[in-house]
Design an enzyme around this catalytic site. Structure first.
Site, PDB file in Angstrom:
ATOM      1  N   LYS A   1       0.844  -1.220   0.033  1.00 33.29           N
ATOM      2  CA  LYS A   1      -0.142   0.057   0.010  1.00 33.29           C
ATOM      3  C   LYS A   1       0.941   1.345   0.073  1.00 33.29           C
ATOM      4  CE  LYS A   1      -3.731   2.025   3.060  1.00 33.29           C
ATOM      5  NZ  LYS A   1      -4.516   1.825   4.004  1.00 33.29           N
TER       6      LYS A   1
ATOM      7  N   SER B   1      -9.234   1.816   3.364  1.00 33.76           N
ATOM      8  CA  SER B   1      -8.373   2.795   2.753  1.00 33.76           C
ATOM      9  C   SER B   1      -7.375   1.974   1.710  1.00 33.76           C
ATOM     10  CB  SER B   1      -7.675   3.677   3.444  1.00 33.76           C
ATOM     11  OG  SER B   1      -6.885   3.021   4.170  1.00 33.76           O
TER      12      SER B   1
ATOM     13  N   SER C   1      -9.569  -0.771   7.360  1.00 32.68           N
ATOM     14  CA  SER C   1      -8.773  -0.624   6.048  1.00 32.68           C
ATOM     15  C   SER C   1      -8.199  -1.698   5.397  1.00 32.68           C
ATOM     16  CB  SER C   1      -8.006   0.711   6.135  1.00 32.68           C
ATOM     17  OG  SER C   1      -8.583   1.997   6.307  1.00 32.68           O
TER      18      SER C   1
END
Length: 471
Positions: free
Chosen positions: A78, A155, A179
């Protein structure tokens, strides 16, 4: 890209696969599909190829000696996880040129375990959002609907889409209010929310230093366990020994559900859950009962709704500490939805913040008392299925059931429960006490085995021939 971590590890050892081939499959899949789904912020093709060559050489030189189950496995990070010398944007256009000063410990452990970094995946700006949207840096396309842009979950949106669509076997996400679990749920894969403080968060752009937790996203519970071991820094030879021998964590994964007491949603907490999600959840509870567990309603001392809203004050206050100045600048190129969420921190006083941290102690004690005698709590991961992006309420969040685990310092595994009549993934989360990741994974693995294989989404990478290039 169809192979899992476990399949790659077995193939490397019997000579049927190689890190070079696996990496080329991933890069070809990215080249073929990512223009369509937009999961990647950056792809490190040349470096990945070089690392794969080195991994191949090491396997040959090892002559059968264990290098660990993560050796030669391609993975994604990420784009809030630092890698020295690489750009980490944290999903913010204002940070498009921010060079990482050092590699975060979790990333370093994965590389030291032999992982091959394919690149960085997209994220909600500063990880502050559950739908997976990003106004300036792009919203990944959920691969379960080729016609309608649906919420990928956030996210860790790009990580979820990259793994679900077959562009990478696994990816790192972070979870502050859901997330890791939200994109896992909405993209039909597995995600592990780790216990607060268990994995280091240095070299990870913060949202809330109190509640931030990194974790793996993968296509199976076993893969999540294998990646989790690498993120923990478990010695590779020890992880491989336990996995192949079925001992340690991997022996526990075979323990099943027999005799476990599982808390499920009370009638009040079921209100408002999408009918298809609820039907899949009820069917999953029947499976859990059939596997020998005692499934009974569990009443949280504080409702999921209250934990989702008032208890999220800690995250809002801490995000304002980090990004308030940037968001207060009217000329800054930021996601306006994120700006509004962060600027809500202007209304939080020091007294409010301290009161929230003290209230957390009370809530933790009350939950521990209520949870006495239970092994796990099982809920739908989200109340809804993936929504069309233009129908997502950006003033709300899909994190109704996930934020509680962060606030109450728990761990949890999201696992798919199937596909709805409309062709969208359904899921549940298996939440356990902090530090009980092995139990959470064990219960999820037992359910996964009974559920059977999940289909691939319509936007699946499959065979591809074009070569990827750095971008």
């Amino acid at each position: 890209m169809t192979a899992t971590i476990a399949e790659l590890a077995v193939g490397y050892r019997d000579g049927s696969r190689s890190p070079v081939e696996a990496t080329e499959e991933c890069l070809a899949a990215i080249a073929a599909l990512d223009e369509r789904v937009g999961a990647w912020q950056a792809v490190y093709a040349d470096e990945a190829r070089a690392a794969a060559e080195a991994a191949d050489t090491a396997l040959a030189l090892a002559a059968g000696e264990p290098l660990g189950p993560f050796w030669g496995v391609p993975f994604a990070l990420k784009d809030i996880v630092d890698v020295e010398g690489r750009v980490t944007t944290a999903g913010c256009a204002e940070w498009a040129d921010r060079i990482s000063p050092a590699t975060g410990t979790v990333a370093r452990r994965l590389l030291e375990a032999g992982g091959i970094l394919l690149g960085k995946t997209k994220t909600v700006e500063f990880a502050m959002g559950g739908w997976g949207t990003n106004q300036h840096m792009g919203t990944p396309w959920n691969p379960w609907d080729p016609e309608v842009a649906r919420t990928p979950g956030g996210s860790s949106s790009g990580s979820g889409v990259a793994v679900s669509s077959g562009m990478a076997p696994c990816a790192v996400g972070t979870d502050t209010g859901g997330s890791v679990r939200l994109p896992a749920a909405l993209c039909g894969i597995v995600g592990l929310k780790t216990t607060e403080g268990l994995l280091p968060i240095d070299g990870i752009v913060p949202l809330s230093h109190t509640l931030d937790t990194p974790g793996p996203l993968s296509r199976s519970v076993l893969d999540a366990a294998l990646m989790f071991d690498a993120m923990l820094g478990t010695p590779p030879a020890a992880a491989e020994r336990d996995w192949l021998a079925g001992t340690g964590r991997y022996g526990a994964l075979q323990a099943g559900m027999q005799g476990r007491r599982i808390g499920c949603l009370s009638d009040d907490e079921r209100v408002g859950v999408d009918a298809a999600q609820l039907a899949a959840y009820d069917a999953a509870l029947e499976v859990l009962s059939g596997l020998g567990s005692d499934v009974v309603p569990f009443e949280l001392p504080t409702s999921f709704e209250e934990l989702k809203n008032t208890r999220f004050l800690i995250v809002t206050a801490e995000s304002y500490h980090y990004y308030g100045a940037l968001m207060e600048d009217p000329n800054s190129k930021v996601d306006e939805r994120v700006r509004a969420r962060v600027l809500a921190g202007t209304n939080i006083s020091a007294s409010d913040y301290i009161a929230a941290t003290l209230q957390r102690r009370i809530d933790l004690a009350e939950f521990a008392a209520a949870f006495e005698g239970f092994d796990a709590m099982v809920t739908p991961t989200t109340p809804m299925l993936p929504l069309p992006v233009d129908e997502a309420d950006e003033t709300n969040t899909p994190a109704l059931f996930t934020r509680a685990a962060n606030f109450l310092a728990l761990c949890g595994t999201t696992v798919p429960t199937g596909v709805s009549p409309g062709g969208l993934p359904t899921s549940m989360q298996v939440v356990c006490r902090g530090g009980d990741e092995t139990l959470s994974l064990t219960l999820a693995a037992a359910y996964e085995a009974a559920r059977g294989p999940m289909p691939h989404p319509p936007l699946w990478a499959g065979p591809a021939t074009e070569a990827a290039t750095d971008r």
